[in-house]
Enzyme design. Structure first.
Site, PDB file in Angstrom:
ATOM      1  CG  LEU A  40      -1.946  -1.059   1.400  1.00  0.00           C
ATOM      2  CD1 LEU A  40      -2.687  -0.885   2.717  1.00  0.00           C
ATOM      3  CD2 LEU A  40      -2.924  -1.055   0.240  1.00  0.00           C
ATOM      4  CG  ASP A  41       0.499   4.354  -2.934  1.00  0.00           C
ATOM      5  OD1 ASP A  41       1.405   3.640  -3.397  1.00  0.00           O
ATOM      6  OD2 ASP A  41      -0.407   4.845  -3.625  1.00  0.00           O
ATOM      7  NE  ARG A  42       5.581   8.465   2.978  1.00  0.00           N
ATOM      8  CZ  ARG A  42       5.301   9.676   3.463  1.00  0.00           C
ATOM      9  NH1 ARG A  42       4.998   9.826   4.742  1.00  0.00           N
ATOM     10  NH2 ARG A  42       5.307  10.729   2.673  1.00  0.00           N
TER      11      ARG A  42
END
Length: 479
Positions: free
Chosen positions: A182-184
Site C-alpha cells: 500500500l502507498d505510504r
C-alpha cells in the site's frame, strides 16, 4: 596431534595495485532480526510516533559507472546528501570504509567489486501514533490494518517507522514476506505471508488477477451516481518524488468506481482496481476531476486550475515536480511528500549518467538507501517507489577539527548516549558531524498524516479479509 590448518593463500598483487576481495554472497528477501530492531527505539509525542536518531551503515558494491573514478568524484556528483567537507571529516573519523578498511584518502580510485560502507547518524520523519492493528494471525498469514503515513517496508528515509519494523519490534513478528504493498499515505488491509510457500501461492493469485481488491475514498465534488470505469494508461513522472500521471505512453490500467454517498461537498466512492499500478486510484480520480480531498500530490494547485482533470497539465514534467515541491515547501510540509529540504539540491538525478540502464535503476529508492551511500538490494525485493531518498548540498559549514576531536571521544558509534550536556530528540545524542542535528523542523499534525484512501477488503481463493469503514467515510461525516 592435530595438524594446523594451512594458512589461506594470499592473492599476488602487482606492484602498486590495490587488492579487492571477491564479492560476498548477499541474502535475498526480507530478513530483519533482533540486531536490526535494537538499533533505536520509539517515543510518542503530540499524536506522533517518533524514532530516536541512531547510527546506521549504508552499504553498496561499486556501480559499473564508478569504476575508474575517485571516491571524491562519486560523492561530489551522485551522493550529495552532504557537502564534501562532511565526507572528508567522515573519512578522518573512520566512518567511511572500503572493503572494510578505513578510507583516509578520498582520491582513491574505485575498482570493480569494491565494497563501500558509510556510517551515518540517521533521523527518520515522524508518522502517526495510531497503532498497527492486527486483524488476523494464523500459521500462514498476518493481516493488519495499516495506518496512513506508514510505509510498508524500509525505503527512503524510513526504516523503524515502517510496518515491518513495528510488527517485529512490538509484536515479535519476524521474517514476514510482503504479499502486496500500500502507498505510504494509504491505510487499510495489508497482508503478509509467514512462509515462502504461502507467499508464492498468493503471488500466483495476484499475477493471475484473481485477487479482488476494494478501496474506499472521499473525493472532491459530486461524483456521478452511475458506475464509472477508467482505463487511462499511467506513466511514472518521478520515482524520486513518487509522482505519476495519465499518458498514452504509460502502462494499461483499469479502475471501476461507484459512488456510495454525497454530503453536498464531497463524495465517498468505492474503488475496484483491476490492475495494480502505482498510485492508480489516485491518478484516475484526478483525471476524472474528483481527486481525493486531502491528497498531498494529486489535489494540489501545482497541477493547474483544473488540478489535472482530463490529463490537462500545462507544464513539463520538470516544471510540475518543481511546482509541487515549491507548494509543499511554502506550507512547510515537505515531510508529507516523504522528502525533506535536504532532498532538493541534488534533484538532478545523476545527470552525468546519460541514458544508461544502470543510471535509470539507480534513481529508484532502495529499502535501506539514502544518497549518503546506496545500500545493497537485499532487504525487500518488492520495495515500492513512493518514497524518495534524501540528498543535499547543505550550506551549513563544518568545523571539522573540533567536531572530530569531540567525535573521537565517543568510541561506541551505535550507543547514542547523551554527551556534553547536548541532547537531540528525547535524549539522543547530538552528533558533531550530523547536519540534521543542527536543524529545527516543524512536526506535521496527526491530521496532516491522514489521506482519505483506505483498503477496505482483499479477497482471494480461500480467504477474505476486511477492515472497518474509516470514520471519514461515514455518510454523515463532516470535516
Amino acid at each position: 596431534k592435530e595438524e594446523a590448518a594451512p594458512a589461506p593463500k594470499k592473492r599476488r598483487v602487482a606492484g602498486g595495485e590495490r587488492y579487492v576481495p571477491p564479492p560476498r554472497r548477499l541474502s535475498t528477501g526480507v530478513s530483519f532480526g533482533a540486531e536490526h530492531f535494537a538499533e533505536t527505539s520509539y517515543y510518542f509525542e503530540g499524536g506522533l510516533r517518533k524514532v530516536r536518531p541512531y547510527y546506521f551503515d549504508f552499504r553498496t558494491y561499486c556501480k559499473g559507472r564508478w569504476v575508474g573514478r575517485t571516491l571524491l568524484h562519486v560523492f561530489s556528483t551522485e551522493f550529495r546528501a552532504q557537502p564534501l567537507s562532511y565526507y572528508r571529516a567522515a573519512a578522518r573519523a573512520g566512518r567511511l570504509r572500503l572493503n572494510e578498511e578505513p578510507v583516509r584518502d578520498l582520491d582513491i580510485v574505485l575498482k570493480n567489486n569494491d565494497f563501500l560502507r558509510n556510517t551515518v547518524h540517521r533521523h527518520e520523519p515522524p508518522v502517526t501514533a495510531q497503532p498497527v492493528q492486527i486483524l488476523v494471525e494464523d500459521d500462514e498469514v498476518v493481516v493488519v490494518d495499516k495506518p496512513s503515513s506508514l510505509p510498508v517496508h524500509p525505503c527512503g528515509r524510513f526504516r523503524h517507522n515502517t510496518v515491518i519494523f513495528i510488527l517485529g519490534k512490538e509484536h515479535a513478528l519476524k521474517e514476514l514476506h510482503t504479499i502486496h504493498r500500500l502507498d505510504r499515505m494509504t491505510s487499510g488491509v495489508l497482508m503478509f505471508a509467514k512462509t515462502l510457500e504461502v507467499s508464492k501461492r498468493i503471488d500466483e493469485q495476484v499475477r493471475e488477477r484473481q485477487l479482488e481488491k476494494e478501496y474506499v475514498c472521499r473525493v472532491v465534488g459530486e461524483f456521478p451516481e452511475h458506475e464509472v470505469v477508467c482505463e487511462e494508461p499511467i506513466l511514472v513522472v518521478s520515482y524520486k518524488v513518487g509522482v505519476c500521471r495519465v499518458d498514452p505512453k504509460g502502462k494499461f490500467c483499469k479502475t471501476i468506481f461507484q459512488r456510495l454517498s454525497y454530503n453536498g461537498k464531497t463524495s465517498v466512492v468505492k474503488c475496484l482496481p483491476q490492475t495494480g499500478r502505482t498510485h492508480q486510484i489516485r491518478v484516475h480520480l484526478q483525471y476524472l476531476g474528483h481527486p481525493i480531498v486531502n491528497d498531498p500530490i494529486y489535489n494540489m494547485e501545482a497541477w493547474g486550475p483544473e488540478r489535472g482533470k482530463g490529463g490537462k497539465i500545462d507544464k513539463t514534467d520538470e516544471e510540475l515536480l518543481k511546482a509541487l515541491v515549491e507548494e509543499h515547501r511554502s506550507k512547510q510540509s515537505l515531510d508529507i511528500l516523504g522528502i525533506s529540504e535536504e532532498d532538493l539540491n541534488s534533484n538532478a538525478e545523476n545527470k552525468d549518467c546519460g541514458n544508461s540502464r544502470d543510471c535509470t535503476k539507480s534513481v529508484q529508492p532502495d529499502p535501506i538507501n539514502e544518497n549518503s551511500c546506496p545500500a545493497e538490494d537485499s532487504e525487500d525485493p518488492r520495495r515500492g517507489s513512493e518514497d524518495p531518498e534524501r540528498n543535499d548540498a547543505a550550506a551549513c559549514p563544518l568545523n571539522s577539527d573540533s567536531n572530530l576531536e569531540t567525535l573521537e571521544k565517543n568510541k561506541e558509534l551505535g550507543s547514542c548516549e547523551i554527551r556534553d550536556g547536548e541532547t537531540g530528540e528525547k535524549g539522543s545524542e547530538r552528533d558533531p558531524l550530523c547536519l540534521e542535528c543542527k536543524m529545527s523542523r516543524r512536526d506535521p499534525s496527526p491530521q496532516e498524516l491522514v489521506m482519505y484512501l483506505h483498503a477496505l477488503r482483499y479477497k482471494g481463493a480461500g480467504f477474505e479479509y476486511c477492515s472497518k469503514m474509516p470514520e471519514w467515510a461515514m455518510e454523515d461525516w463532516e470535516e
